[in-house]
Design a protein around this motif. Structure first.
Motif, PDB file in Angstrom:
ATOM      1  N   GLY A 167     -11.471 -24.119 -20.706  1.00  0.00           N
ATOM      2  CA  GLY A 167     -10.481 -23.376 -21.129  1.00  0.00           C
ATOM      3  C   GLY A 167     -10.781 -21.774 -20.961  1.00  0.00           C
ATOM      4  N   ILE A 168      -9.921 -20.688 -20.845  1.00  0.00           N
ATOM      5  CA  ILE A 168     -10.344 -19.335 -20.765  1.00  0.00           C
ATOM      6  C   ILE A 168     -10.053 -18.739 -22.092  1.00  0.00           C
ATOM      7  CG2 ILE A 168      -9.817 -17.083 -19.687  1.00  0.00           C
ATOM      8  CD1 ILE A 168     -10.648 -19.248 -17.630  1.00  0.00           C
ATOM      9  N   VAL A 169     -11.177 -18.058 -22.826  1.00  0.00           N
ATOM     10  CA  VAL A 169     -10.754 -17.721 -24.377  1.00  0.00           C
ATOM     11  C   VAL A 169     -10.127 -16.304 -23.787  1.00  0.00           C
ATOM     12  CG1 VAL A 169     -12.021 -16.523 -25.994  1.00  0.00           C
ATOM     13  CG2 VAL A 169     -12.819 -18.716 -25.228  1.00  0.00           C
ATOM     14  N   THR A 170      -9.073 -16.015 -24.624  1.00  0.00           N
ATOM     15  CA  THR A 170      -8.500 -14.561 -24.426  1.00  0.00           C
ATOM     16  C   THR A 170      -8.478 -14.051 -25.842  1.00  0.00           C
ATOM     17  OG1 THR A 170      -6.440 -15.995 -24.733  1.00  0.00           O
ATOM     18  CG2 THR A 170      -6.803 -15.562 -22.584  1.00  0.00           C
ATOM     19  N   GLU A 171      -8.420 -14.725 -26.979  1.00  0.00           N
ATOM     20  CA  GLU A 171      -8.691 -14.009 -27.972  1.00  0.00           C
ATOM     21  C   GLU A 171      -9.519 -14.858 -29.105  1.00  0.00           C
ATOM     22  OE1 GLU A 171      -4.475 -12.521 -29.693  1.00  0.00           O
ATOM     23  OE2 GLU A 171      -5.295 -13.270 -31.409  1.00  0.00           O
ATOM     24  N   VAL A 172     -10.164 -13.731 -29.921  1.00  0.00           N
ATOM     25  CA  VAL A 172     -11.028 -14.425 -30.815  1.00  0.00           C
ATOM     26  C   VAL A 172     -10.903 -13.872 -32.060  1.00  0.00           C
ATOM     27  CG1 VAL A 172     -13.424 -14.740 -31.252  1.00  0.00           C
ATOM     28  CG2 VAL A 172     -12.800 -14.430 -28.760  1.00  0.00           C
ATOM     29  N   THR A 173     -10.967 -14.752 -33.179  1.00  0.00           N
ATOM     30  CA  THR A 173     -10.657 -14.423 -34.480  1.00  0.00           C
ATOM     31  C   THR A 173     -12.165 -14.312 -35.135  1.00  0.00           C
ATOM     32  OG1 THR A 173      -8.439 -15.129 -34.957  1.00  0.00           O
ATOM     33  CG2 THR A 173      -9.704 -14.693 -36.782  1.00  0.00           C
ATOM     34  N   LEU A 174     -12.960 -13.415 -35.555  1.00  0.00           N
ATOM     35  CA  LEU A 174     -14.173 -13.506 -35.878  1.00  0.00           C
ATOM     36  C   LEU A 174     -14.435 -12.944 -37.240  1.00  0.00           C
ATOM     37  CD1 LEU A 174     -15.943 -10.941 -33.023  1.00  0.00           C
ATOM     38  CD2 LEU A 174     -16.325 -13.660 -33.405  1.00  0.00           C
ATOM     39  N   GLY A 175     -15.384 -13.778 -38.092  1.00  0.00           N
ATOM     40  CA  GLY A 175     -15.858 -13.546 -39.135  1.00  0.00           C
ATOM     41  C   GLY A 175     -16.777 -12.286 -38.947  1.00  0.00           C
ATOM     42  N   LEU A 176     -16.711 -11.194 -39.992  1.00  0.00           N
ATOM     43  CA  LEU A 176     -17.540 -10.247 -40.045  1.00  0.00           C
ATOM     44  C   LEU A 176     -18.515 -10.209 -41.283  1.00  0.00           C
ATOM     45  CD1 LEU A 176     -15.055  -7.336 -39.111  1.00  0.00           C
ATOM     46  CD2 LEU A 176     -16.759  -8.795 -37.434  1.00  0.00           C
ATOM     47  N   CYS A 177     -19.699  -9.494 -41.083  1.00  0.00           N
ATOM     48  CA  CYS A 177     -20.704  -9.380 -42.281  1.00  0.00           C
ATOM     49  C   CYS A 177     -20.953  -8.016 -42.664  1.00  0.00           C
ATOM     50  CB  CYS A 177     -22.260 -10.129 -41.537  1.00  0.00           C
ATOM     51  SG  CYS A 177     -23.453 -10.143 -42.735  1.00  0.00           S
ATOM     52  N   PRO A 178     -21.045  -7.803 -44.138  1.00  0.00           N
ATOM     53  CA  PRO A 178     -21.381  -6.399 -44.414  1.00  0.00           C
ATOM     54  C   PRO A 178     -22.649  -5.862 -43.756  1.00  0.00           C
ATOM     55  CG  PRO A 178     -20.944  -7.796 -46.207  1.00  0.00           C
ATOM     56  CD  PRO A 178     -21.023  -8.845 -45.244  1.00  0.00           C
ATOM     57  N   VAL A 179     -22.798  -4.761 -43.394  1.00  0.00           N
ATOM     58  CA  VAL A 179     -23.763  -3.892 -42.687  1.00  0.00           C
ATOM     59  C   VAL A 179     -24.881  -3.911 -43.855  1.00  0.00           C
ATOM     60  CG1 VAL A 179     -24.779  -1.953 -41.837  1.00  0.00           C
ATOM     61  CG2 VAL A 179     -22.584  -2.639 -41.131  1.00  0.00           C
ATOM     62  N   PRO A 180     -26.164  -4.455 -43.368  1.00  0.00           N
ATOM     63  CA  PRO A 180     -27.146  -4.506 -44.630  1.00  0.00           C
ATOM     64  C   PRO A 180     -27.656  -2.959 -45.089  1.00  0.00           C
ATOM     65  CG  PRO A 180     -28.224  -5.018 -42.433  1.00  0.00           C
ATOM     66  CD  PRO A 180     -26.644  -4.848 -42.188  1.00  0.00           C
ATOM     67  N   GLU A 181     -27.987  -2.794 -46.530  1.00  0.00           N
ATOM     68  CA  GLU A 181     -28.171  -1.451 -46.958  1.00  0.00           C
ATOM     69  C   GLU A 181     -29.248  -1.069 -46.172  1.00  0.00           C
ATOM     70  OE1 GLU A 181     -28.449  -0.354 -51.414  1.00  0.00           O
ATOM     71  OE2 GLU A 181     -26.773  -1.883 -51.227  1.00  0.00           O
ATOM     72  N   ALA A 182     -30.227  -1.613 -46.147  1.00  0.00           N
ATOM     73  CA  ALA A 182     -31.585  -1.230 -45.582  1.00  0.00           C
ATOM     74  C   ALA A 182     -32.108  -2.231 -44.658  1.00  0.00           C
ATOM     75  CB  ALA A 182     -32.835  -1.171 -46.776  1.00  0.00           C
ATOM     76  N   ARG A 183     -32.483  -1.655 -43.680  1.00  0.00           N
ATOM     77  CA  ARG A 183     -33.359  -2.597 -42.449  1.00  0.00           C
ATOM     78  C   ARG A 183     -34.863  -2.112 -42.688  1.00  0.00           C
ATOM     79  NH1 ARG A 183     -29.559  -2.465 -37.461  1.00  0.00           N
ATOM     80  NH2 ARG A 183     -31.275  -3.478 -36.501  1.00  0.00           N
ATOM     81  N   ARG A 184     -35.684  -3.135 -42.595  1.00  0.00           N
ATOM     82  CA  ARG A 184     -37.352  -2.799 -42.580  1.00  0.00           C
ATOM     83  C   ARG A 184     -37.657  -3.304 -41.535  1.00  0.00           C
ATOM     84  NH1 ARG A 184     -35.527   0.825 -45.646  1.00  0.00           N
ATOM     85  NH2 ARG A 184     -36.041   1.118 -47.673  1.00  0.00           N
ATOM     86  N   ARG A 185     -38.623  -2.683 -40.525  1.00  0.00           N
ATOM     87  CA  ARG A 185     -39.201  -3.460 -39.441  1.00  0.00           C
ATOM     88  C   ARG A 185     -40.651  -3.262 -39.646  1.00  0.00           C
ATOM     89  NH1 ARG A 185     -35.637  -0.682 -34.654  1.00  0.00           N
ATOM     90  NH2 ARG A 185     -33.884  -2.481 -34.647  1.00  0.00           N
ATOM     91  N   GLY A 186     -41.289  -4.587 -39.368  1.00  0.00           N
ATOM     92  CA  GLY A 186     -42.977  -4.560 -39.268  1.00  0.00           C
ATOM     93  C   GLY A 186     -43.222  -5.156 -37.910  1.00  0.00           C
ATOM     94  N   GLY A 187     -44.685  -4.711 -37.569  1.00  0.00           N
ATOM     95  CA  GLY A 187     -45.018  -5.191 -36.313  1.00  0.00           C
ATOM     96  C   GLY A 187     -46.607  -5.560 -36.623  1.00  0.00           C
ATOM     97  N   TRP A 188     -47.182  -6.501 -35.730  1.00  0.00           N
ATOM     98  CA  TRP A 188     -48.469  -6.506 -36.004  1.00  0.00           C
ATOM     99  C   TRP A 188     -48.955  -6.908 -34.432  1.00  0.00           C
ATOM    100  CZ3 TRP A 188     -45.139  -8.377 -39.533  1.00  0.00           C
ATOM    101  CH2 TRP A 188     -45.241  -7.793 -40.742  1.00  0.00           C
ATOM    102  N   VAL A 189     -50.273  -6.584 -34.218  1.00  0.00           N
ATOM    103  CA  VAL A 189     -50.940  -7.328 -33.107  1.00  0.00           C
ATOM    104  C   VAL A 189     -51.558  -8.444 -33.533  1.00  0.00           C
ATOM    105  CG1 VAL A 189     -52.563  -6.842 -31.266  1.00  0.00           C
ATOM    106  CG2 VAL A 189     -51.399  -4.940 -32.152  1.00  0.00           C
ATOM    107  N   LEU A 190     -51.638  -9.533 -32.804  1.00  0.00           N
ATOM    108  CA  LEU A 190     -52.006 -11.016 -33.105  1.00  0.00           C
ATOM    109  C   LEU A 190     -53.128 -11.184 -32.388  1.00  0.00           C
ATOM    110  CD1 LEU A 190     -51.349 -12.992 -35.580  1.00  0.00           C
ATOM    111  CD2 LEU A 190     -49.886 -10.910 -35.127  1.00  0.00           C
ATOM    112  N   PRO A 191     -54.044 -12.272 -32.630  1.00  0.00           N
ATOM    113  CA  PRO A 191     -55.210 -12.595 -31.602  1.00  0.00           C
ATOM    114  C   PRO A 191     -54.733 -13.703 -30.754  1.00  0.00           C
ATOM    115  CG  PRO A 191     -55.773 -13.233 -33.838  1.00  0.00           C
ATOM    116  CD  PRO A 191     -54.676 -12.683 -33.984  1.00  0.00           C
ATOM    117  N   GLY A 192     -53.867 -13.413 -30.077  1.00  0.00           N
ATOM    118  CA  GLY A 192     -53.381 -14.582 -29.068  1.00  0.00           C
ATOM    119  C   GLY A 192     -52.036 -14.874 -29.455  1.00  0.00           C
TER     120      GLY A 192
END
Ligand code: LAC
Ligand code: ZN
Length: 458
Positions: A203-228
């Motif tokens: 079928g062709i989707v024409t309209e979508v009823t979407l649930g939504l989520c509160p935007v998180p208060e804080a976002r923290r990002r971490g990143g590391w280099v791993l040996p492989g």
């Protein structure tokens, strides 16, 4: 004048059906590297009645119809079926309703993911799945059609989880509404989610009823280099034991990082990246990140150089960077997913085989979900021949399925994964084909996709 085209023009208005070569060329391809297929025409409806009229005209004339959102499919889902009318839904991009109390939005299928979230910003809510690298073009309808995932699918699930209801035009031209506004229903079998990931074949989707989520208060990002890469993948299970609700856990192999000039990772051994994102209240997100650090240290992680730029920005640009590195020759890719315990050896095998064949494999993905993108460039240094790359793709898809994973974690089947689906799901395909006959009795809806195992695919 071709009477069929005249019939479409009568239904939509003359200026909404194009046979202009530039329009046909744009609609002939998507972001996969599959050969373009020029459609018969491009129809641009502005409402559901227009979509239904086009579907009925195609049904009566036996002409295939391929729906198109942002054209960002990586697997050929929106490459037109031969001789097809392309139904371009970009003009149906209205946000019809946004309710804070109900945490929902009702949108037309053509609204672009980023535009929707911009519109929602004042409400403090958002639609979470974030397709990597195409959030600025992917439409909600296309995301429903493929159950698109992305970086935050680890915590928030893919598109499917947020779809509460749909308006769909089925292959006989009927307009059907499925689902409801509330988040949970037990009112019989779930038709709504039958259309999720069906890629415009039911079928062709024409309209979508979407649930939504509160935007998180804080976002923290971490990143590391791993040996492989295997080490990076081994760390994933420990990360998820330490912080089960991490928003994202991504891996990127060092060879892919190396495509970015100046993307030094703070060490001469610069290499394989493990990235995490934690959401919550500020103190929770900080604590989550500290717990992540504890979890990755035993795996040999060392910190990224903060001066080396934002690894998340790099992460979003990987697909396009690999494509550019192939110099226009194209890329063969997989987005197979495997259970976490198998991920380290799966990755090791991919990289080992590529290295011993003198080929360049770019490996990155949503490791927290076991989804791995393996990109094999057909041009540039270490290029694969197309048959070699397709052979490796077939092998990886079969291996993922045999391990209890899947041939597609988030991009869908389209043309490029249909043989792998047919091999891995032989028992279910006849049932899916029977369903298609129910919703699309004339067999006009994107007929060569998903179910049709025949012919090529790349
Ligand atoms: C990504 C897309 C390609 O993860 O799925 O970058
Ligand atoms: Zn992805």
């Amino acid at each position: 004048m071709d009477p069929f085209l005249q019939c479409l023009r009568d239904a939509l208005g003359g200026d909404r059906v194009s046979t202009v070569p530039a329009d046909l060329a744009t609609a002939s391809r998507d972001e996969s590297d599959l050969p373009p297929v020029a459609p018969r025409c491009v129809a641009r409806p502005v409402d559901t009645a227009g979509v239904a009229a086009i579907v009925r005209a195609c049904r009566d004339a036996g002409v295939p119809l391929t729906a198109r959102g942002g054209g960002t499919s990586l697997e050929g889902s929106s490459v037109p079926s031969p001789g097809a009318v392309v139904l371009d839904l970009a003009g149906m991009d209205r946000v019809l309703e946004a309710s804070v109390e109900e945490r929902l939005a009702v949108v037309q299928a053509g609204v672009v993911f980023d535009r929707l979230n911009e519109r929602l910003r004042p409400t403090g809510l958002f639609f979470p799945p974030t397709p990597g690298g195409s959030a600025d073009a992917a439409t909600v309808g296309g995301m429903v059609a493929t159950d698109a995932g992305g970086l935050f699918a680890l915590r928030f699930g893919g598109t499917r989880r947020w779809v509460r209801g749909l308006e769909v035009v089925t292959g006989d031209g009927s307009v059907m509404r499925t689902g409801c506004r509330v988040p949970k229903a037990s009112a019989g079998p779930d038709l709504t989610h039958l259309f999720v990931a069906s890629e415009g074949t039911l079928g062709i989707v024409t309209e979508v009823t979407l649930g939504l989520c509160p935007v998180p208060e804080a976002r923290r990002r971490g990143g590391w280099v791993l040996p492989g890469m295997p080490a990076a993948c081994r760390a994933v299970a420990d990360l998820l034991m330490a912080v089960p609700d991490l928003a994202a856990v991504e891996v990127v192999d060092g060879g892919t990082v190396g495509l970015f000039e100046g993307a030094a990772t703070g060490d001469a051994r610069a290499g394989d990246l493990l990235l995490v994102e934690a959401h919550g209240r500020p103190a929770e997100a900080d604590a989550a990140l500290a717990a992540c650090l504890e979890a990755v240290l035993p795996h040999g992680a060392w910190p990224l150089d903060p001066a080396a730029g934002d690894p998340w920005d790099l992460r979003h640009r990987l697909t396009r960077a690999v494509r550019e590195s192939a110099g226009g020759a194209g890329v063969v890719r997989t987005d197979a997913a495997v259970p976490l315990p198998a991920l380290p050896s799966f990755v090791d095998d991919v990289l080992e085989r590529a290295a011993s064949a003198g080929r360049r494999a770019h490996v990155f993905g949503h490791a927290g979900l076991g989804i791995l993108h393996v990109l094999m460039p057909l041009g540039g240094p270490g290029a694969w021949t197309r048959p070699e790359a397709l052979g490796e793709k077939t092998r990886l898809c079969a291996r993922a399925a045999a391990l209890g994973g899947t041939v597609s974690g988030e991009h869908g089947i389209g043309l490029a994964n249909r043989e792998a689906l047919a091999r891995g799901s032989a028992g279910t395909l006849p049932w899916l084909a029977a369903l298609k006959a129910v919703f699309d009795p004339a067999g006009i809806l994107n007929p060569d996709k998903v179910f049709d195992a025949g012919g090529g695919g790349a």
